[in-house]
Enzyme design. Structure first.
Site, PDB file in Angstrom:
ATOM      1  CD  GLU A  41     -46.659  10.553  -3.370  1.00  0.00           C
ATOM      2  OE1 GLU A  41     -46.164  10.448  -2.227  1.00  0.00           O
ATOM      3  OE2 GLU A  41     -46.139  10.039  -4.367  1.00  0.00           O
ATOM      4  CE1 TYR A 124     -41.214  12.109  -0.710  1.00  0.00           C
ATOM      5  CE2 TYR A 124     -43.518  11.827  -0.084  1.00  0.00           C
ATOM      6  CZ  TYR A 124     -42.391  11.379  -0.738  1.00  0.00           C
ATOM      7  OH  TYR A 124     -42.430  10.211  -1.444  1.00  0.00           O
ATOM      8  CG  ASP A 142     -39.578  10.018   1.650  1.00  0.00           C
ATOM      9  OD1 ASP A 142     -38.448   9.860   1.145  1.00  0.00           O
ATOM     10  OD2 ASP A 142     -40.494   9.190   1.516  1.00  0.00           O
TER      11      ASP A 142
END
Ligand code: SF4
Length: 371
Positions: A41, A124, A142
């Site tokens: 991520e 997020y 996002d």
């Protein structure tokens, strides 16, 4: 989102079934290990999937768990990040790994508050990790997800405006499938990446097209409305590429390392936070201003330097357009500067350097006729 209960059910069913059948096979989708999902991520922030994959694999081969990452020398973490850009991400990763060791016994935390307290993790990223690794019910929002939601609900206006963003966050929370939150978040992201793309969304292939108001109105690409562009700042720099007959050059260390070089305060961090060529910000005359700067650490021996201009290097990062006037300076021996490194111009792989520094090195390696 104004769905009836039965619409909710088929909306979720359609999107999840589509995701389970058509999702891309990506390395971080083969694991539930929060450490690996976290690394992916962070790498995926501001970087395309195809570019991330080789970095992800190399990084995990070297730092297979949070403990190894926490204990690694920072320079090595940066070296394995080198080329991905936005290096604060790598520094934050390591700081967070140390925090996980110190405060959570080396286990990635499972509650949102502790995850949000880790450096480099916003709402997020926390939602993505917690849902994918642990099945926690957090909706990840996002820009990509917001675009899909804006089209589904035909929402006009600037999506980043705080009230509108909050209502998108609420909508994402309502839509989230509580039984499959990890797959659900990834399904919405995958739809945005593969089908509901910023330009030319492929509505004919979309598993939720019948629920989409923007499509019903006939011009889905006009959602969301364009944001006003912030003008990019122009930055002009000059860099010195010292060059010895044996192909060696001089690189200066990041700040904080003990060295005998004068600080060039106005050089942006994108250059000076990693190993870099001697560089100075330019007001008018690149050659003269670089020569004056070099005089400070060559103790006045700068007058006799022959500055050979190389191809101009251009580099764009968020809101900044950088132009570098690079000069080759041939010398019998590379000057000895405390803390600096003499290194072969074609051997940058060993050191953490920015993409901009790599571009300057490539300009210096070009044959003269190609300039
Ligand atoms: Fe996006 Fe088109 Fe699907 Fe609507 S129908 S969600 S615009 S791809």
């Amino acid at each position: 989102m104004m769905f009836t209960r039965s619409e909710f059910t088929s909306f979720r069913k359609n999107l999840l079934a589509w995701f389970r059948q058509f999702q891309r096979d990506l390395p971080w989708r083969r694991t539930k290990d929060p450490y690996r999902i976290w690394i992916s991520e962070i790498m995926l922030q501001q970087t395309r999937v195809a570019a991330v994959i080789p970095y992800y694999e190399r990084f995990l081969a070297r730092f297979p768990d949070v403990r190894v990452l926490a204990l690694a020398p920072e320079e090595e973490v940066l070296r394995l990040w080198s080329g991905l850009g936005y290096y604060s991400r790598a520094r934050n990763l390591q700081a967070a790994a140390k925090q996980i060791m110190a405060q959570h016994g080396g286990e990635f935390p499972r509650d949102e508050e502790s995850v949000l307290a880790l450096p480099g993790i916003g709402r997020y990223t926390a939602a993505a990790i917690l849902s994918i690794a642990f099945g926690e019910k957090h909706a990840a929002l996002d820009g990509n997800v917001a675009r899909v939601l804006a089209r589904l609900g035909a929402i006009r206006g600037d999506l980043r405006e705080s009230k509108r963003w909050q209502s998108l966050q609420n909508a994402a929370g309502e839509l989230l499938d509580p039984k499959s939150s990890g797959d659900w978040n990834q399904a919405v992201m995958e739809l945005g990446a593969m089908v509901c793309t910023p330009r030319a969304p492929q509505c004919l292939l979309c598993p939720v097209a019948t629920f989409c108001r923007a499509r019903q109105f006939g011009d889905p690409e006009s959602y969301p409305e364009k944001r006003k562009k912030r003008e990019a700042a122009k930055i002009t720099l000059a860099s010195a590429v010292f060059s010895s007959p044996r192909g060696r050059t001089l690189l200066l260390p990041p700040p904080g390392e003990k060295n005998g070089t004068p600080a060039a305060d106005d050089v942006p961090a994108l250059v000076s936070r990693m190993w870099h060529f001697p560089t100075v910000a330019i007001r008018k005359n690149p050659g003269e201003e670089l020569r004056a700067y070099l005089g400070e650490f060559l103790h006045g021996r700068n007058g006799s330097l022959n500055l050979e201009p190389l191809a101009k290097v251009r580099h764009t990062v968020t809101f900044r357009n950088v132009t570098v006037f690079a000069f080759r300076i041939a010398m019998a021996d590379i000057p000895q500067i405390r803390g600096a490194k003499s290194i072969r111009l074609d051997d940058f792989a060993r050191l953490p350097v920015s993409n901009l520094t790599r571009k300057i090195a490539r300009a210096a390696l070009l044959p003269s006729s190609a300039k």
